[in-house]
Scaffold this active site. Structure first.
Site: not given
Ligand code: GLY
Length: 373
Positions: A123, A145, A187, A229, A239, A243, A247, A250, A254, A268
């Site tokens: 948990r 994330k 990135e 970040k 997000e 946040r 992206n 992305h 993606h 990626h």
């Molecule tokens: N990779 C984008 C984020 O962590 O929000």
């Protein structure tokens, strides 16, 4: 060389990101004080284990921390239900306790997978990120994330689960293949494009030296990205707003990764590079930004050895704009059935838009594919 420390200010879940050369050898100093008993489990993959596992084990032993290691096969396919099950069972077989720490030693795949396992095992366990790729150092290891992939798309099953510490040893970047390093660099460029025009200009000057191995520049760049970040994550952990700007590139990226089967055809970061070029082209098409910006962005990406335009992707002539759009509709960023794009008003000024007509995106993709033919 001096280490830089960045704090992710999340109240009682706040943590440090340490950036510098040689941190892996000193990992025990930073990890031991966090542990509740002198024991941790390292999870890594076969490639990273061959290069870095002994160094980390030695660093822990120097501080009298015992450890076990789980070594997984490399590759994105570990971020699957089967890979997740394999990892959870391996950790439980080691009788990890809820209060133990798991250490993710590797790139984005290991960080995402281990973080997700830690979020649910017993948990919820603590974990530490020791990112070994540039992409993981500047993005995926920071911000909590965690996820595995579904047949329906990438990172669709996951959780927000913050690490207790991130150790980004920039000396490890020397062991990456040039292609993997460049993919991570996309990135880095992203931070300049989305919110730091001065940094983008700095990268235009210093990017080549950084890629060639300059440690001081690497430390400065990784720390600047992490600070950027960290600020965004502290303001918008889940997000709900800002946040999403991370992206940038992305949604397109993606879709391209899905179309190329998440394979070596397109890494990626390479998908993100092409996606950022497309985001600036779409922004110009919608009169959001100056038309000269997309070529400037694409030029820097191309000079850095990255694919910058749709036609640079292996097999692009077989792509269908309609199929790429279908991939985008599975994106996590779809909201109220609308596609969400991160677009740009300028270099360093990204905006989130959910009012882009799919027809406009299809037209852009068609034009770009025609231009490449
Ligand atoms: N990779 C984008 C984020 O962590 O929000």
């Amino acid at each position: 060389m001096t280490e830089q420390k960045v704090r992710v200010a999340l109240g009682d879940r706040a943590y440090d990101i340490l950036v510098g050369g040689g941190l892996l050898e000193r990992a025990g100093e930073h990890i031991a004080p966090l542990l509740r008993r002198p024991y941790a489990v390292i999870v890594t993959d076969e490639n990273v284990a061959a290069k870095h596992l002994d160094t980390l084990k030695r660093a822990l032993a120097l501080k009298n921390v015992g450890c076990e290691a789980v070594i997984l096969p490399p590759g994105e396919k570990q971020k699957s239900y089967a890979g997740f099950e394999q990892l959870c069972e391996a950790l439980l077989a080691l009788k990890v306790e809820r209060r133990d720490h798991v250490i993710a030693l590797g790139g984005g795949v290991i960080g995402d997978l281990v973080g997700f396992a830690a979020s649910v095992l017993r948990r919820g366990m603590d974990f530490i990120q020791v990112p070994t790729s540039l992409l993981a150092q500047v993005d995926s290891s920071v911000g909590g994330k965690t996820a595995i992939n579904s047949r329906q798309g990438k990172n669709l099953i996951g959780a927000f689960h913050q690490p207790r510490l991130v150790l980004a040893d920039v000396a490890l970047l020397d062991t990456l293949s040039p292609r993997e390093l460049r993919a991570g660099y996309a990135e880095v460029v992203k931070y300049g494009l989305l919110g730091d025009a001065e940094f983008f200009a700095w990268l235009e000057t210093n990017g080549a030296k950084l890629l060639a191995g300059d440690m001081v520049l690497r430390t400065q760049a990784v720390a600047r990205c992490c600070a950027h970040k960290a600020r965004i994550v502290a303001a918008d952990e889940r997000e709900e707003g800002e946040r999403a700007l991370l992206n940038l590139g992305h949604t397109f990226g993606h879709a391209l990764e899905a179309e190329t089967g998440y394979s070596q055809r397109l890494l990626h970061g390479e998908g993100v590079a092409v996606g950022m070029g497309l985001a600036f082209r779409l922004s110009a098409m919608l009169d959001l930004c100056d038309a000269a910006l997309a070529p400037r962005v694409e030029r820097h990406l191309a000079e850095s050895g990255l694919p910058a335009r749709l036609g640079d992707v292996d097999g692009a002539r077989l792509f269908s704009p309609a199929v790429l759009l279908e991939h985008m509709k599975q994106d996590k960023k779809v909201r109220d059935g609308r596609l969400v794009f991160i677009l740009a008003e300028a270099i360093g000024r990204a905006v989130q838009r959910n009012d882009v007509a799919p027809e406009a995106v299809e037209t852009l993709l068609r034009e770009q594919l025609a231009a490449a033919a």
